[in-house]
Design a protein around this motif. Structure first.
Motif, mmCIF file in Angstrom:
data_model
loop_
_atom_site.group_PDB
_atom_site.id
_atom_site.type_symbol
_atom_site.label_atom_id
_atom_site.label_comp_id
_atom_site.label_asym_id
_atom_site.label_seq_id
_atom_site.Cartn_x
_atom_site.Cartn_y
_atom_site.Cartn_z
ATOM 1 N N ARG A 139 0.704 -1.317 -0.022
ATOM 2 C CA ARG A 139 0.123 -0.044 0.096
ATOM 3 C C ARG A 139 0.809 1.331 0.065
ATOM 4 N NH1 ARG A 139 -5.352 -0.758 0.914
ATOM 5 N NH2 ARG A 139 -5.547 1.448 1.540
ATOM 6 N N VAL A 140 1.992 1.379 0.776
ATOM 7 C CA VAL A 140 2.975 2.518 0.902
ATOM 8 C C VAL A 140 3.510 2.665 -0.726
ATOM 9 C CG1 VAL A 140 5.159 3.262 1.618
ATOM 10 C CG2 VAL A 140 3.485 2.371 3.238
ATOM 11 N N GLU A 141 4.006 1.640 -1.304
ATOM 12 C CA GLU A 141 4.517 1.588 -2.707
ATOM 13 C C GLU A 141 3.507 2.099 -3.674
ATOM 14 O OE1 GLU A 141 5.781 -2.146 -3.426
ATOM 15 O OE2 GLU A 141 7.690 -2.089 -2.334
ATOM 16 N N ARG A 142 2.040 1.817 -3.492
ATOM 17 C CA ARG A 142 1.238 2.123 -4.349
ATOM 18 C C ARG A 142 0.380 3.465 -4.137
ATOM 19 N NH1 ARG A 142 -1.505 -2.734 -3.275
ATOM 20 N NH2 ARG A 142 -3.399 -1.464 -2.648
ATOM 21 N N GLY A 143 0.718 4.192 -2.865
ATOM 22 C CA GLY A 143 0.262 5.341 -2.438
ATOM 23 C C GLY A 143 -1.299 5.149 -2.028
ATOM 24 N N ALA A 158 -0.428 15.152 4.487
ATOM 25 C CA ALA A 158 0.931 14.504 4.507
ATOM 26 C C ALA A 158 0.946 13.440 3.247
ATOM 27 C CB ALA A 158 1.247 13.388 5.738
ATOM 28 N N SER A 159 1.993 13.464 2.493
ATOM 29 C CA SER A 159 2.492 12.534 1.534
ATOM 30 C C SER A 159 3.304 11.688 2.175
ATOM 31 C CB SER A 159 3.100 13.173 0.372
ATOM 32 O OG SER A 159 2.227 14.474 0.049
ATOM 33 N N PHE A 160 3.350 10.363 1.495
ATOM 34 C CA PHE A 160 4.037 9.215 2.085
ATOM 35 C C PHE A 160 4.774 8.406 0.906
ATOM 36 C CE2 PHE A 160 -0.243 7.713 1.822
ATOM 37 C CZ PHE A 160 -0.202 6.559 1.346
ATOM 38 N N GLY A 161 5.575 7.454 1.181
ATOM 39 C CA GLY A 161 6.296 6.683 0.190
ATOM 40 C C GLY A 161 7.378 5.849 0.813
ATOM 41 N N LYS A 162 8.100 4.850 -0.241
ATOM 42 C CA LYS A 162 9.233 4.078 0.504
ATOM 43 C C LYS A 162 10.276 4.904 0.727
ATOM 44 C CE LYS A 162 9.811 2.260 -3.721
ATOM 45 N NZ LYS A 162 10.304 1.135 -4.669
ATOM 46 N N PRO A 163 10.905 4.288 1.802
ATOM 47 C CA PRO A 163 12.177 5.225 2.223
ATOM 48 C C PRO A 163 13.163 5.062 1.253
ATOM 49 C CG PRO A 163 11.929 2.864 3.140
ATOM 50 C CD PRO A 163 10.604 3.010 2.500
ATOM 51 N N ASP A 164 13.900 6.178 1.303
ATOM 52 C CA ASP A 164 15.125 6.425 0.305
ATOM 53 C C ASP A 164 16.330 6.239 1.264
ATOM 54 O OD1 ASP A 164 17.163 7.558 -1.336
ATOM 55 O OD2 ASP A 164 16.452 9.434 -1.170
#
Length: 230
Positions: A139-143, A158-164
């Protein structure tokens, strides 16, 4: 996962009239973001660390807010009598907020499955932490999210995503005092648990166990809309 936004406000509990934010995200706010993305009653999140990925920057805004908190009794009156009214115009005040600007955090958390879900039942097979962890990761990867996550206040989305992996924590260390660790819900109502928060080189570790009950005095929530003191 990482979460970021243009503004955030994680209000210190001892400063309620004029909102003043902690300099970084609190564990309760981090759990709120995670639960907005993915949640089921079979498990709960345990936040272990929060990393500050952008320098701490402040901004001050003034907003119109209501002065009191509506009580459960007032809600019942509104539901039971259509002639009963709550006049928000008479209960409005302009307040200052010291908020954060241009924030980005990395949240590290564990998924803890309840013993009942781990054991399973005749209708449901046994659950596992790996199953829910992979669902959260997808779900995080798809947003994808069930509700829009926010950073302390609902107007600060807030926006969210995979860790860099290349993103490093900022050079920031500070003693933050007492911070909310968790809220326990029981027959007697809510119980607030606390811990002493500190940041070292941009990383705040969250202990598994909060401070002993009674170690922190709870400030009165103030006046309620029905005229009774909270």
């Amino acid at each position: 996962m990482e979460v970021w936004g243009d503004a955030a406000c994680f209000t210190r509990p001892e400063l309620k009239t004029e909102r003043v934010s902690y300099p970084l995200m609190t564990p309760s706010a981090a759990r709120g973001v995670l639960e907005a993305i993915f949640w089921k009653p079979q498990f709960h999140y345990v936040v272990r660390t929060i990393e500050v990925l952008r320098p701490v920057s402040w901004m001050r805004v003034r907003r119109n807010e209501v002065k009191s908190v509506i009580s459960a009794q007032e809600v019942k009156k509104l539901q039971g009598d259509r002639r009963h009214r709550y006049d928000v115009e008479a209960d409005r005040d302009q307040r200052s907020t010291l908020a954060l600007r241009d924030v980005r955090y990395r949240i590290r958390a564990q998924i803890v499955v309840s013993p009942e879900a781990l054991a399973g039942s005749a209708k449901f097979p046994p659950a596992s932490e790996e199953k829910y962890r992979e669902q959260l990761r997808r779900r995080v990867e798809r947003g994808a999210c069930f509700s829009e996550p926010f950073l302390g206040c609902r107007e600060f989305s807030a926006s969210f995503g995979k860790p860099d992996p290349g993103q490093q924590a900022v050079d920031f260390s500070d003693e933050l005092g007492v911070m909310l660790h968790s809220i326990e819900y029981g027959p007697g109502g809510e119980r607030y648990r606390w811990f002493r928060a500190s940041v070292t080189d941009g990383v705040m570790d969250v202990p598994l166990e909060p401070l002993p009950e009674g170690a922190v005095a709870i400030v009165s929530p103030g006046w309620r809309a029905d005229g009774a003191e909270g």
